[in-house]
Design an enzyme around this catalytic site. Structure first.
Site, mmCIF file in Angstrom:
data_model
loop_
_atom_site.group_PDB
_atom_site.id
_atom_site.type_symbol
_atom_site.label_atom_id
_atom_site.label_comp_id
_atom_site.label_asym_id
_atom_site.label_seq_id
_atom_site.Cartn_x
_atom_site.Cartn_y
_atom_site.Cartn_z
ATOM 1 N N LYS A 198 -1.659 2.499 3.105
ATOM 2 C CA LYS A 198 -0.451 2.747 4.036
ATOM 3 C C LYS A 198 -0.366 4.080 4.089
ATOM 4 O O LYS A 198 0.277 4.924 3.753
ATOM 5 C CB LYS A 198 1.191 1.932 3.783
ATOM 6 C CG LYS A 198 1.899 1.714 4.370
ATOM 7 C CD LYS A 198 2.880 1.090 3.940
ATOM 8 C CE LYS A 198 3.928 -0.092 5.122
ATOM 9 N NZ LYS A 198 5.255 -0.004 4.481
HETATM 10 C C1 E4P Z 1 7.471 -2.167 6.779
HETATM 11 O O1 E4P Z 1 6.477 -2.115 6.201
HETATM 12 C C2 E4P Z 1 8.440 -0.752 6.413
HETATM 13 O O2 E4P Z 1 7.981 -1.093 5.268
HETATM 14 C C3 E4P Z 1 10.077 -2.104 6.032
HETATM 15 O O3 E4P Z 1 9.469 -3.074 7.264
HETATM 16 C C4 E4P Z 1 10.809 -1.154 7.016
HETATM 17 O O4 E4P Z 1 11.612 -1.790 7.251
HETATM 18 P P1 E4P Z 1 13.224 -1.054 7.784
HETATM 19 O O5 E4P Z 1 13.340 -1.020 9.618
HETATM 20 O O6 E4P Z 1 14.011 -2.921 7.439
HETATM 21 O O7 E4P Z 1 13.688 -0.143 6.619
#
Ligand code: E4P
Length: 218
Positions: free
Chosen positions: A83
């Site tokens: 990522k």
């Molecule tokens: C995606 O890969 C992120 O980890 C995640 O969806 C972030 O979500 P949040 O806005 O609830 O922290």
């Protein structure tokens, strides 16, 4: 639509993996912090529980640092998706890593041009954050629709739309209606998808009537 779970909680992942409905996992530095354990250890355990892509996020912000971290993370397991953040260095790292045949998830996407760039950089997944846009009064779901339209216009873009920052069952339903390829969903929301009060009420009534028949199927 495929389901990923958005957590680094190994026991939650184990439960959900047992349903056979889990296609992958996404983690991020905040989720690793919440898990309170070394990242490499947690991610390795997750990769043993789930066959599909497990996103592990780099912490470096420069191209060389991202590549070094990505290569170390990729050693954890075959099913690691690296990522990277949606920055110029992140896109450069995405291009290099996808050229090496690695899965790359480009994260922190908040507009359609960013998604277009990630598609051109060869991302396996683009992660538009629905909930965080909703939080600032912008319709996050509109972004999913815009990206779907753009990606469908170009055969050479094979990037999958991974709807992220999902907060409710309604987000899941709408993302599926628009045609997101994947939704990464917090465990509580994923478990909540099965629930409807009329299902519970109907089941109670059927079971009560069945009891009255005095029959047994076995
Ligand atoms: C995606 O890969 C992120 O980890 C995640 O969806 C972030 O979500 P949040 O806005 O609830 O922290």
């Amino acid at each position: 639509m495929k389901f990923f779970v958005d957590t680094a909680d190994v026991s939650e992942i184990g439960d959900l993996a047992a349903t056979g409905l889990l296609d992958g996992v996404t983690t991020n530095p905040s989720l690793i912090m919440k898990a309170g354990r070394p990242m490499a250890e947690v991610v390795a355990e997750i990769c043993r529980l789930v066959d599909g892509p497990v996103s592990a996020e780099v912490a470096a912000t420069d191209f060389d640092g991202m590549l070094a971290e990505a290569r170390k993370l990729a050693e954890i397991a075959e099913n690691i998706a690296i990522k990277v953040p949606l920055t110029w260095d992140g896109l450069k790292a995405c291009r290099t890593l996808s050229g090496e045949g690695r899965m790359v998830n480009v994260t922190l996407c908040f507009n359609a041009n960013q998604a277009l760039l990630a598609g051109r950089a060869g991302a396996t997944f683009i992660s538009p954050f629905i909930g965080r846009l909703d939080d600032i009064g912008i319709d996050g779901m509109e972004l999913i629709g815009e990206i779907r339209t753009i990606y469908d216009n170009y055969d050479h873009i094979e990037t999958q739309i991974l709807a992220a920052s999902i907060r409710s069952p309604n987000h899941v339903k709408t993302a599926a209606m628009i045609g997101a390829d994947v939704a990464t969903v917090p465990p509580a929301v994923l478990k909540g998808l099965v629930k409807h009060p009329l299902t519970d009420k109907g089941l109670d009534a059927f079971l009560a009537d069945w009891k009255k028949t005095g029959q047994s199927i076995l």
